[in-house]
Design an enzyme around this catalytic site. Structure first.
Site, PDB file in Angstrom:
ATOM      1  N   ARG A 192      -0.891  -2.792 -18.734  1.00  0.00           N
ATOM      2  CA  ARG A 192      -2.217  -2.172 -18.755  1.00  0.00           C
ATOM      3  C   ARG A 192      -2.267  -1.103 -17.673  1.00  0.00           C
ATOM      4  NH1 ARG A 192      -6.352  -3.201 -21.560  1.00  0.00           N
ATOM      5  NH2 ARG A 192      -4.995  -4.697 -22.593  1.00  0.00           N
TER       6      ARG A 192
ATOM      7  N   LYS B 298      -0.934   0.457 -25.199  1.00  0.00           N
ATOM      8  CA  LYS B 298      -1.271   0.375 -26.635  1.00  0.00           C
ATOM      9  C   LYS B 298       0.048   0.426 -27.427  1.00  0.00           C
ATOM     10  CE  LYS B 298      -5.970   2.136 -26.034  1.00  0.00           C
ATOM     11  NZ  LYS B 298      -6.102   2.813 -24.729  1.00  0.00           N
TER      12      LYS B 298
ATOM     13  N   ASP C  87      -5.295  13.505 -25.448  1.00  0.00           N
ATOM     14  CA  ASP C  87      -5.363  12.095 -25.044  1.00  0.00           C
ATOM     15  C   ASP C  87      -4.617  11.305 -26.123  1.00  0.00           C
ATOM     16  OD1 ASP C  87      -5.977   9.450 -24.643  1.00  0.00           O
ATOM     17  OD2 ASP C  87      -8.112   9.776 -24.286  1.00  0.00           O
TER      18      ASP C  87
ATOM     19  N   GLU D   3      -0.478   4.786  -0.669  1.00  0.00           N
ATOM     20  CA  GLU D   3      -1.248   6.021  -0.930  1.00  0.00           C
ATOM     21  C   GLU D   3      -0.354   7.229  -0.683  1.00  0.00           C
ATOM     22  OE1 GLU D   3      -4.875   5.991   1.272  1.00  0.00           O
ATOM     23  OE2 GLU D   3      -5.704   4.349   0.095  1.00  0.00           O
TER      24      GLU D   3
ATOM     25  N   TYR E 257       0.850  -1.204   0.000  1.00  0.00           N
ATOM     26  CA  TYR E 257       0.000   0.000   0.000  1.00  0.00           C
ATOM     27  C   TYR E 257       0.877   1.243   0.000  1.00  0.00           C
ATOM     28  CZ  TYR E 257      -5.025  -0.459   0.069  1.00  0.00           C
ATOM     29  OH  TYR E 257      -6.318  -0.633  -0.318  1.00  0.00           O
TER      30      TYR E 257
ATOM     31  N   THR F 267      -2.792   5.933 -22.076  1.00  0.00           N
ATOM     32  CA  THR F 267      -2.657   4.598 -21.514  1.00  0.00           C
ATOM     33  C   THR F 267      -1.225   4.163 -21.813  1.00  0.00           C
ATOM     34  OG1 THR F 267      -3.546   3.682 -23.560  1.00  0.00           O
ATOM     35  CG2 THR F 267      -5.074   3.885 -21.718  1.00  0.00           C
TER      36      THR F 267
HETATM   37  N1  DSN Z   1     -11.018   0.888 -25.416  1.00  0.00           N
HETATM   38  C1  DSN Z   1      -9.829   1.467 -25.984  1.00  0.00           C
HETATM   39  C2  DSN Z   1      -9.759   1.247 -27.439  1.00  0.00           C
HETATM   40  O1  DSN Z   1      -9.949   0.127 -27.825  1.00  0.00           O
HETATM   41  O2  DSN Z   1      -9.470   2.150 -28.193  1.00  0.00           O
HETATM   42  C3  DSN Z   1      -9.680   2.861 -25.613  1.00  0.00           C
HETATM   43  O3  DSN Z   1      -9.712   2.980 -24.236  1.00  0.00           O
END
Ligand code: DSN
Length: 428
Positions: free
Chosen positions: A233, A227, A198, A54, A52, A224
Site C-alpha cells: 500500500r 492495485k 494518474d 527525511e 527516520y 499507487t
Molecule cells: N480508492 C481507490 C479506488 O478504490 O479506486 C482509489 O484511490
C-alpha cells in the site's frame, strides 16, 4: 502469526488471523485491491519501520541511512526501468499524496486542473469539492458520453481550448476502457498544459505491456503501488527530468516533484514500504508479470461476457482493462444492497456511481468489480465466467436464502482450490 504478537496482544493477533482467513476464503474482487507476495510482506513487516530518513538518498536530515539509501535507490531505479521513466519519487505514502505533490509541483493554488469527474469515473483527488483538490484548485471536469459511456476526445479538446488548464489529467478509478494518451498529449500541447496521468488503477497492466503506456507522452505519471501493480500500500511519482513549460526555471521537473513531496508535503518516508515497493518492482520486471497482466484482462473479459449473458448491464458494454462497472438499475437491488448481499456470500466488491447516475454516492446504481486479485490466485477465464454467473444469480435473487447458501458453498469450493498464504501462521 508470530507468537510475539499472539502473546502480547491476542486481540489484534486474532483479528489479523481472521482477516487472512477472510481473504483466503473469499473472492476479492474490489478493483483497487490485490494480494502481495510473501517477499513484499516480509519487507513491509521489517524493522525498517524504525528509521527516520527525511530527505533523499545521499542528502538526509538523519544519520544511519546507509542501508535505507541503497533500498530507496533500488526502488527508484527499478521503477524507472519498469516503466521507462526518467525520474522516480517513491516516497508518497498514498495515491492522494502523490497527486497532491504532483499538482503543487506543476501548478499554484487557484490554477485550473482539468480532470475526469469523480461521478463519471475519476477520483476524489481529481477535483471533488470535498477534497483538497477541489478546494485549492479550480477544477474543470470532463466526463463520458451519455450514449457510449466513453470519453469523447473532441469534447475534451473543446473544453481544454476554452478553459486553458495548467494541468490536463488523464486517469480513472471506474472506467473500463483504453485511454488515448497520444490524443491527450496533443491537446495538452495545443493549450500549453502539462499532461499528468494518474495510472493508479492500470499501472500493473502498463508494467506488463497489456495496456498502452502513458510514459512516452506524460510530463508526470502518478500511481499507487498496491492495485494491479501488486505491491505494498503506497504510491510513486514518475516524471520527465526537464520541465518543457519552464525550461529556464530554478528547478527542473524532477527537482520540483521531489521538493513537492519533501519538504513541502510529507516528512519522514515509510522506509519499510519503500522496501516493499522495491521488491514489487523487481517482481513486475520478471517475464511472468507480463503473463499475469495479460491474464487479468482476459479474466475481466470473461467476467464481463458472463455477466452480460446472465442479464447484467455493463457500463460501456464491456472492458479493455482489469475492471467492469455494472449498471444494476434493472435488478431489484441498489449498489449498497448489492455490495452487502455479495459480502454475505464472500464475494467482495464495491458500490460505485455510474455515469449520469440519478442516485447518491452512498447508495448508487453501480457496482465495480476487478480481476487483479483473483488472477494473482491463478483463477482462470472459465472460473471467472462461473463467478460472473454466481454474481448475477445473487443480484437477481438477493432475498432467496437457498440461492445465497448455494453461492456461498460454490465460493468455498472455488477458493479452496486456490490456496492463499498457506502456512501463514508459521511464516514469521
Ligand atoms: N480508492 C481507490 C479506488 O478504490 O479506486 C482509489 O484511490
Amino acid at each position: 502469526m508470530s507468537s510475539h504478537l499472539k502473546q502480547f496482544d491476542p486481540e489484534v493477533a486474532e483479528q489479523i488471523e481472521n482477516e487472512v482467513r477472510r481473504q483466503r476464503e473469499g473472492l476479492e474482487m474490489i478493483a483497487s485491491e490485490n494480494l502481495v507476495s510473501r517477499s513484499v510482506l516480509e519487507a513491509v513487516g521489517s524493522p525498517l519501520t524504525n528509521k527516520y530518513s527525511e530527505g533523499y538518498p545521499g542528502k538526509r536530515y538523519y544519520g544511519g541511512n546507509e542501508c535505507i539509501d541503497i533500498i530507496e535507490n533500488l526502488a527508484r531505479d527499478r521503477g524507472c526501468e519498469l516503466f521507462g521513466a526518467e525520474h522516480a519519487n517513491v516516497q508518497p505514502h498514498a495515491g492522494s499524496q502523490a497527486n497532491m505533490a504532483a499538482y503543487f509541483a506543476l501548478a499554484e493554488p487557484g490554477d485550473k486542473i482539468m480532470a475526469m469527474d469523480l461521478a463519471m469515473g475519476g477520483h476524489l483527488t481529481h477535483g471533488s469539492p470535498v477534497n483538497f483538490s477541489g478546494k485549492l484548485f479550480t477544477i474543470i471536469p470532463y466526463g463520458v458520453r451519455r450514449d457510449t459511456h466513453l470519453i469523447d476526445m473532441d469534447e475534451v479538446r473543446s473544453i481544454a481550448l476554452k478553459e486553458k488548464p495548467k494541468i490536463l489529467l488523464a486517469g480513472y478509478t471506474a472506467y473500463s476502457r483504453i485511454l488515448d494518451f497520444a490524443a491527450f498529449k496533443k491537446i495538452a500541447d495545443d493549450v500549453g498544459a502539462y499532461l499528468m496521468v494518474d495510472m493508479a488503477h492500470f499501472a500493473g497492466l502498463v508494467a506488463g505491456h497489456a495496456y498502452p503506456s502513458p510514459f512516452p507522452y506524460a510530463d508526470v505519471v502518478t500511481t499507487t503501488t498496491h492495485k494491479t501493480l501488486r505491491g505494498p500500500r503506497g504510491a510513486a511519482i514518475f516524471s520527465k527530468t526537464e520541465d518543457r513549460l519552464d525550461p529556464d526555471g530554478k528547478k527542473n521537473l524532477a527537482q520540483k516533484i521531489d521538493f513537492a513531496v519533501f519538504p513541502f508535503m510529507q516528512g519522514g518516508p515509510l522506509d519499510h514500504v519503500i522496501a516493499g515497493k522495491a521488491v514489487a518492482f523487481k517482481e513486475a520486471l520478471q517475464p511472468a508479470f507480463s503473463t499475469y497482466a495479460h491474464q487479468i484482462i482476459k479474466n475481466a473479459k470473461a467476467l464481463a461476457e458472463s455477466l452480460i449473458n446472465n442479464g447484467i448491464d455493463l457500463v460501456s458494454g464491456g472492458t479493455d482493462n482489469h475492471l467492469v462497472l455494472l449498471d444494476i438499475t434493472k435488478t431489484n437491488v441498489s449498489g449498497k444492497e448489492a455490495e452487502t448481499v455479495l459480502d454475505s456470500v464472500g464475494i467482495y466488491t464495491n458500490k460505485n456511481m455510474i455515469p449520469y447516475d440519478p442516485r447518491k454516492p452512498m447508495d448508487p446504481s453501480g457496482l465495480r468489480i476487478g480481476t487483479a486479485a483473483l488472477t494473482t490466485r491463478n483463477f482462470s477465464e472459465d472460473e471467472l465466467a462461473q463467478i460472473g454467473e454466481m454474481i448475477a444469480h445473487v443480484l437477481h435473487n438477493p432475498n432467496q436464502k437457498d440461492v445465497l447458501q448455494g453461492v456461498r458453498q460454490r465460493v468455498a469450493d472455488v477458493t479452496s482450490a486456490h490456496p492463499l498464504y498457506e502456512g501463514w501462521a508459521s511464516i514469521q
